[in-house]
Design a protein around this motif. Structure first.
Motif, PDB file in Angstrom:
ATOM      1  N   THR A  41       1.052  -1.395  -0.029  1.00 34.54           N
ATOM      2  CA  THR A  41      -0.210   0.060   0.233  1.00 34.54           C
ATOM      3  C   THR A  41       0.781   0.836  -0.064  1.00 34.54           C
ATOM      4  O   THR A  41       0.993   2.218   0.599  1.00 34.54           O
ATOM      5  CB  THR A  41      -0.902  -0.115   1.380  1.00 34.54           C
ATOM      6  N   GLY A  42       2.382   1.046  -1.143  1.00 36.76           N
ATOM      7  CA  GLY A  42       2.819   2.552  -0.790  1.00 36.76           C
ATOM      8  C   GLY A  42       3.542   3.090   0.286  1.00 36.76           C
ATOM      9  O   GLY A  42       4.403   3.596   0.744  1.00 36.76           O
ATOM     10  N   LYS A  43       3.609   1.890   1.506  1.00 35.40           N
ATOM     11  CA  LYS A  43       4.380   2.248   2.979  1.00 35.40           C
ATOM     12  C   LYS A  43       6.088   2.016   2.348  1.00 35.40           C
ATOM     13  O   LYS A  43       6.533   1.473   1.483  1.00 35.40           O
ATOM     14  CB  LYS A  43       3.833   1.374   4.156  1.00 35.40           C
ATOM     15  N   LYS A  44       6.806   2.685   2.760  1.00 37.24           N
ATOM     16  CA  LYS A  44       7.993   2.953   2.702  1.00 37.24           C
ATOM     17  C   LYS A  44       8.440   1.287   3.707  1.00 37.24           C
ATOM     18  O   LYS A  44       8.611   1.469   4.429  1.00 37.24           O
ATOM     19  CB  LYS A  44       8.844   4.205   3.762  1.00 37.24           C
ATOM     20  N   VAL A  45       9.643   1.051   2.470  1.00 35.91           N
ATOM     21  CA  VAL A  45      10.247  -0.091   3.282  1.00 35.91           C
ATOM     22  C   VAL A  45      11.686   0.228   3.328  1.00 35.91           C
ATOM     23  O   VAL A  45      12.434   0.475   3.402  1.00 35.91           O
ATOM     24  CB  VAL A  45      10.576  -1.028   2.164  1.00 35.91           C
ATOM     25  N   THR A  46      12.040  -1.019   4.616  1.00 39.27           N
ATOM     26  CA  THR A  46      13.227  -0.228   5.432  1.00 39.27           C
ATOM     27  C   THR A  46      13.974  -2.384   5.169  1.00 39.27           C
ATOM     28  O   THR A  46      13.467  -3.288   5.891  1.00 39.27           O
ATOM     29  CB  THR A  46      13.577  -0.393   6.456  1.00 39.27           C
ATOM     30  N   ILE A  47      14.701  -2.395   5.041  1.00 41.84           N
ATOM     31  CA  ILE A  47      15.445  -3.668   5.596  1.00 41.84           C
ATOM     32  C   ILE A  47      16.800  -4.008   6.677  1.00 41.84           C
ATOM     33  O   ILE A  47      17.321  -2.717   6.584  1.00 41.84           O
ATOM     34  CB  ILE A  47      16.153  -3.924   4.223  1.00 41.84           C
ATOM     35  N   LEU A  48      16.266  -4.983   7.380  1.00 43.81           N
ATOM     36  CA  LEU A  48      17.187  -4.535   8.538  1.00 43.81           C
ATOM     37  C   LEU A  48      17.754  -6.227   8.415  1.00 43.81           C
ATOM     38  O   LEU A  48      17.403  -7.075   7.646  1.00 43.81           O
ATOM     39  CB  LEU A  48      16.248  -5.507   9.559  1.00 43.81           C
ATOM     40  N   GLU A  49      19.258  -6.509   8.615  1.00 44.89           N
ATOM     41  CA  GLU A  49      20.022  -7.633   8.366  1.00 44.89           C
ATOM     42  C   GLU A  49      20.327  -8.400  10.069  1.00 44.89           C
ATOM     43  O   GLU A  49      20.724  -7.626  10.741  1.00 44.89           O
ATOM     44  CB  GLU A  49      20.969  -7.282   7.921  1.00 44.89           C
ATOM     45  N   LEU A  50      19.518  -9.095  10.226  1.00 45.76           N
ATOM     46  CA  LEU A  50      19.852 -10.063  11.681  1.00 45.76           C
ATOM     47  C   LEU A  50      21.056 -10.941  11.844  1.00 45.76           C
ATOM     48  O   LEU A  50      21.466 -11.486  11.262  1.00 45.76           O
ATOM     49  CB  LEU A  50      18.864 -10.456  12.631  1.00 45.76           C
ATOM     50  N   ASP A  51      21.666 -10.518  12.850  1.00 50.64           N
ATOM     51  CA  ASP A  51      22.906 -10.947  12.301  1.00 50.64           C
ATOM     52  C   ASP A  51      23.249 -11.653  14.358  1.00 50.64           C
ATOM     53  O   ASP A  51      24.317 -11.987  14.813  1.00 50.64           O
ATOM     54  CB  ASP A  51      24.625 -10.119  12.534  1.00 50.64           C
ATOM     55  N   GLY A  52      22.514 -12.724  14.351  1.00 52.12           N
ATOM     56  CA  GLY A  52      21.903 -13.403  15.913  1.00 52.12           C
ATOM     57  C   GLY A  52      21.664 -12.047  16.574  1.00 52.12           C
ATOM     58  O   GLY A  52      21.042 -12.278  18.120  1.00 52.12           O
ATOM     59  N   GLN A  53      20.814 -11.410  16.755  1.00 49.83           N
ATOM     60  CA  GLN A  53      20.104 -10.210  17.383  1.00 49.83           C
ATOM     61  C   GLN A  53      18.138 -11.023  17.247  1.00 49.83           C
ATOM     62  O   GLN A  53      18.041 -11.563  16.239  1.00 49.83           O
ATOM     63  CB  GLN A  53      20.159  -8.718  16.852  1.00 49.83           C
ATOM     64  N   SER A  54      17.706  -9.894  18.015  1.00 47.84           N
ATOM     65  CA  SER A  54      16.072 -10.222  17.840  1.00 47.84           C
ATOM     66  C   SER A  54      14.928  -9.122  17.834  1.00 47.84           C
ATOM     67  O   SER A  54      15.529  -8.023  18.424  1.00 47.84           O
ATOM     68  CB  SER A  54      15.985 -11.624  18.560  1.00 47.84           C
ATOM     69  N   ILE A  55      13.905  -8.995  16.883  1.00 46.61           N
ATOM     70  CA  ILE A  55      13.983  -8.206  17.008  1.00 46.61           C
ATOM     71  C   ILE A  55      12.298  -8.603  16.988  1.00 46.61           C
ATOM     72  O   ILE A  55      11.782  -9.484  16.326  1.00 46.61           O
ATOM     73  CB  ILE A  55      13.885  -6.726  15.724  1.00 46.61           C
ATOM     74  N   TYR A  56      11.419  -7.281  17.782  1.00 46.68           N
ATOM     75  CA  TYR A  56      10.142  -7.605  16.851  1.00 46.68           C
ATOM     76  C   TYR A  56       9.304  -6.886  15.986  1.00 46.68           C
ATOM     77  O   TYR A  56       9.614  -5.922  16.735  1.00 46.68           O
ATOM     78  CB  TYR A  56       8.809  -7.274  19.117  1.00 46.68           C
ATOM     79  N   VAL A  57       8.804  -7.588  16.052  1.00 41.71           N
ATOM     80  CA  VAL A  57       7.830  -6.455  14.860  1.00 41.71           C
ATOM     81  C   VAL A  57       6.076  -6.558  14.695  1.00 41.71           C
ATOM     82  O   VAL A  57       5.884  -7.981  14.506  1.00 41.71           O
ATOM     83  CB  VAL A  57       8.218  -6.885  13.124  1.00 41.71           C
ATOM     84  N   ASN A  58       5.004  -5.608  14.090  1.00 42.58           N
ATOM     85  CA  ASN A  58       4.151  -5.055  14.414  1.00 42.58           C
ATOM     86  C   ASN A  58       3.721  -5.483  13.834  1.00 42.58           C
ATOM     87  O   ASN A  58       4.289  -6.205  12.626  1.00 42.58           O
ATOM     88  CB  ASN A  58       3.228  -3.974  14.179  1.00 42.58           C
ATOM     89  N   GLY A  59       2.935  -7.318  13.314  1.00 45.61           N
ATOM     90  CA  GLY A  59       2.830  -8.210  12.454  1.00 45.61           C
ATOM     91  C   GLY A  59       2.033  -7.179  10.720  1.00 45.61           C
ATOM     92  O   GLY A  59       2.176  -7.957  10.047  1.00 45.61           O
ATOM     93  N   ASN A  60       1.395  -6.303  11.733  1.00 47.44           N
ATOM     94  CA  ASN A  60       1.140  -5.490  10.268  1.00 47.44           C
ATOM     95  C   ASN A  60       1.824  -4.583   9.413  1.00 47.44           C
ATOM     96  O   ASN A  60       1.465  -4.596   8.420  1.00 47.44           O
ATOM     97  CB  ASN A  60      -0.111  -4.655  10.432  1.00 47.44           C
ATOM     98  N   ASP A  61       3.207  -5.033   9.632  1.00 45.66           N
ATOM     99  CA  ASP A  61       4.198  -3.637   9.541  1.00 45.66           C
ATOM    100  C   ASP A  61       5.695  -4.988   9.121  1.00 45.66           C
ATOM    101  O   ASP A  61       6.661  -4.337   8.489  1.00 45.66           O
ATOM    102  CB  ASP A  61       4.752  -3.077  10.367  1.00 45.66           C
ATOM    103  N   LEU A  62       5.461  -6.416   8.939  1.00 43.33           N
ATOM    104  CA  LEU A  62       6.462  -6.997   8.204  1.00 43.33           C
ATOM    105  C   LEU A  62       5.859  -7.605   6.822  1.00 43.33           C
ATOM    106  O   LEU A  62       5.331  -7.931   6.530  1.00 43.33           O
ATOM    107  CB  LEU A  62       6.131  -8.210   9.284  1.00 43.33           C
ATOM    108  N   LEU A  63       7.021  -7.336   6.047  1.00 40.24           N
ATOM    109  CA  LEU A  63       6.592  -7.489   4.353  1.00 40.24           C
ATOM    110  C   LEU A  63       7.418  -8.377   4.158  1.00 40.24           C
ATOM    111  O   LEU A  63       6.717  -9.496   3.635  1.00 40.24           O
ATOM    112  CB  LEU A  63       7.543  -6.441   3.885  1.00 40.24           C
ATOM    113  N   ALA A  64       8.571  -9.226   4.340  1.00 39.77           N
ATOM    114  CA  ALA A  64       9.300 -10.392   4.161  1.00 39.77           C
ATOM    115  C   ALA A  64      10.382 -10.232   4.610  1.00 39.77           C
ATOM    116  O   ALA A  64      11.380  -9.678   5.758  1.00 39.77           O
ATOM    117  CB  ALA A  64      10.068 -10.024   2.701  1.00 39.77           C
ATOM    118  N   PHE A  65      10.775 -11.811   4.974  1.00 38.51           N
ATOM    119  CA  PHE A  65      11.684 -11.721   5.949  1.00 38.51           C
ATOM    120  C   PHE A  65      12.654 -14.002   5.274  1.00 38.51           C
ATOM    121  O   PHE A  65      11.930 -14.320   5.116  1.00 38.51           O
ATOM    122  CB  PHE A  65      11.423 -12.529   6.980  1.00 38.51           C
ATOM    123  N   GLU A  66      13.754 -13.861   5.390  1.00 38.71           N
ATOM    124  CA  GLU A  66      14.431 -15.171   5.044  1.00 38.71           C
ATOM    125  C   GLU A  66      13.660 -16.627   5.735  1.00 38.71           C
ATOM    126  O   GLU A  66      13.874 -16.217   6.303  1.00 38.71           O
ATOM    127  CB  GLU A  66      15.855 -15.000   4.586  1.00 38.71           C
TER     128      GLU A  66
END
Length: 231
Positions: free
Chosen positions: A94-119
């Motif tokens: 829906t035209g929202k801005k995309v940010t890419i995060l690279e995790l290297d053993g860390q953890s992060i919580y993401v609002n379910g509505n704001d999660l686009l993709a993950f490996e």
């Protein structure tokens, strides 16, 4: 310049290989996935692809019975599609801005509505905030992502990251809260006086309270996707 010949337009807006890896920003609101295997994407976010890619909706028990039960509780707010094969995949939400995060053993919580993709190398689980289900329809759910790999999240406009310290807790609007570091466990608070001050017509003013050491990501937009339970 707002006027182009057809060739100029095709050249100016054409796809460009940036060489940034599996996930790269083709535009600030368009994610390019250089697929050679499998990724998980938010259902309904594929806008184009080329190559040999197969899309399969997440199986009912694909991630185990535990996640199935949690998804039933959250109203199936997180619906995933599995993309497999080789090619280029383009995602947008829906035209929202995309940010890419690279995790290297860390953890992060993401609002379910704001999660686009993950490996597929990322481990994930659905978490519900305590004390919420009694106030809001479906509760407020989020996704814990951890391990090594890339994660793409979305925000309305530019995100802002606020540092949380023991001396300086952070309080946020749940509908403007996008993500936070995995070591934080936010609480939910209500503020009647704030409700009166801002003149909200229904429900109480809910705030997420972050204490400890970490960070929280917000967006300059209240994304309303929760309904207040009438009592």
């Amino acid at each position: 310049m707002g006027r182009y010949s057809v060739d100029q337009f095709a050249e100016s807006t054409g796809q460009k290989d940036l060489g940034e890896g599996k996930f790269e920003l083709e535009r600030d609101r368009l994610l390019e996935v250089n697929l050679g295997g499998r990724v998980w994407i938010k259902k309904g976010t594929m806008v184009a692809y080329n190559g040999d890619i197969k899309f399969t909706r997440e199986g009912v028990l694909e991630h185990g019975l535990g996640k199935l039960v949690k998804r039933a509780v959250t109203g199936e707010g997180l619906s995933l599609t599995k993309a497999e094969g080789k090619g280029k995949l383009y995602l947008a939400d829906t035209g929202k801005k995309v940010t890419i995060l690279e995790l290297d053993g860390q953890s992060i919580y993401v609002n379910g509505n704001d999660l686009l993709a993950f490996e597929e190398t990322i481990q994930w689980d659905i978490r519900m905030m305590k004390k919420v289900a009694g106030f809001l329809s479906g509760g407020l759910f989020n996704v814990l992502l951890e391990g090594k790999g890339m994660v793409a999240i979305t925000t309305h406009y530019d995100p802002l990251t606020l540092q949380v310290t023991k001396e300086r807790p952070v309080f946020t609007d749940p509908n403007a809260t996008v993500a936070w570091s995995g070591n934080l466990q936010p609480d939910l608070r209500t503020d009647i006086s704030l409700k009166t001050f801002v003149g909200r017509s229904s429900g109480e003013s809910f705030q997420m309270a972050f204490t400890g050491e970490g960070f929280v990501v917000i967006q300059p937009y209240e994304e309303v996707y929760l309904a207040t339970v009438q009592t």
